[in-house]
Design an enzyme around this catalytic site. Sequence first.
Site, PDB file in Angstrom:
ATOM      1  N   GLU A 175     -19.039 -31.762 -75.017  1.00 50.12           N
ATOM      2  CA  GLU A 175     -19.701 -30.824 -74.108  1.00 50.12           C
ATOM      3  C   GLU A 175     -19.078 -29.430 -74.178  1.00 50.12           C
ATOM      4  O   GLU A 175     -18.155 -29.105 -73.440  1.00 50.12           O
ATOM      5  CB  GLU A 175     -19.643 -31.333 -72.662  1.00 50.12           C
ATOM      6  CG  GLU A 175     -20.337 -30.408 -71.673  1.00 50.12           C
ATOM      7  CD  GLU A 175     -20.319 -30.913 -70.238  1.00 50.12           C
ATOM      8  OE1 GLU A 175     -20.844 -30.205 -69.363  1.00 50.12           O
ATOM      9  OE2 GLU A 175     -19.775 -32.002 -69.987  1.00 50.12           O
ATOM     10  N   LYS A 220     -23.563 -32.612 -75.692  1.00 47.78           N
ATOM     11  CA  LYS A 220     -24.035 -32.209 -74.368  1.00 47.78           C
ATOM     12  C   LYS A 220     -23.855 -30.698 -74.234  1.00 47.78           C
ATOM     13  O   LYS A 220     -22.848 -30.221 -73.734  1.00 47.78           O
ATOM     14  CB  LYS A 220     -23.278 -32.945 -73.262  1.00 47.78           C
ATOM     15  CG  LYS A 220     -23.740 -32.575 -71.856  1.00 47.78           C
ATOM     16  CD  LYS A 220     -23.075 -33.404 -70.776  1.00 47.78           C
ATOM     17  CE  LYS A 220     -23.525 -32.934 -69.392  1.00 47.78           C
ATOM     18  NZ  LYS A 220     -22.992 -33.773 -68.292  1.00 47.78           N
TER      19      LYS A 220
END
Length: 341
Positions: A175, A220
Amino acid sequence: MSLNAIAQKLMEPGKGILAADESEPTIEKRFAKINLPSTLELRRDYREMLFRSSHAMTNYISGVILTEETLKQEAADGTPFRAILADEDVIPGIKVDRGAFPMPGESGEKITEGLDGLRQRLEEYARLGAGFAKWRAVITINDIAPTRNNIRANAHALARYAILCQEAGIVPVVEPEVVGDGDPGNHSLERCAQVTGDVLENVFKELRLAGVDLSGMLLKPNMVLPGVNSRDRPSVDDIAQRTYEVLREQVPAAVPGIAFLSGGQTDEEATAHLSAINKIQNKPWPITFSYGRALQNVALRLWAGRRENFAQAQAAFTHRAKMNSLAASGEWTPEVDRVAA
């Protein structure tokens, strides 16, 4: 189950990932907005309300990102949360970073910490049944940021985290978030596109250098958006197209899927942008959601710390999960949302 098989299951069509990994300081802030203290019992009850939303979890959620507290926690009746999720065929995940801290220097940037002792912690999380993990890097936009040093340092940390996860048999969710609260004069749609592209290029370079199996991870990322205080106001379709262009240029087709964070958007904005992206044809990877606030906002307010409000709060959570399930197939519209509500 292989890393790729876990990743594929997390990307099951029509499903997404619930981010329920708020740290204690973060959930304390959210509870404070509804005048609740952040006690162990209230945190447990809130997560129990979400996880026992059976229709939502079974039909629209493939995985849940937990904190270490929640991974080991039990519901009020003594049932481990892990068992509740298993009964709903939902994969438990775990947030493993220790948070973003000020980067040395004068740029106002942050570096994510938590690599020390991570190998040992991952072994424990795997024993507890975690199938995937998450590490968030924070990238800031201002008049001098992001610096090359900050991008490279965060990308390197993400790669070290990812290879340690795969060593433990856990799928890493990578992420890198370009946060939306940057300087209004510098955080336009195009500036976000340029920074997001630079960040992703560096992240995948470091992942390859570390020997990470790209088929056994998920990405992500942020969507490409102007800053929350920017005067730049592009359309939903412009945001979708620009986001896809950046991803298409930087994300290898070997990655099994992309699960967006909601990144300060309203509930409906996050759903609308996800649906518009999924209307684009011939994408090399499936795209879904990994939302926290954009799934939980209304449910949190309706719950209000009372177990007797579970059913009403669960209905609101189920509605948002269903709307984002539709968006993951490019089938959401504002009219469908209003009628379903």
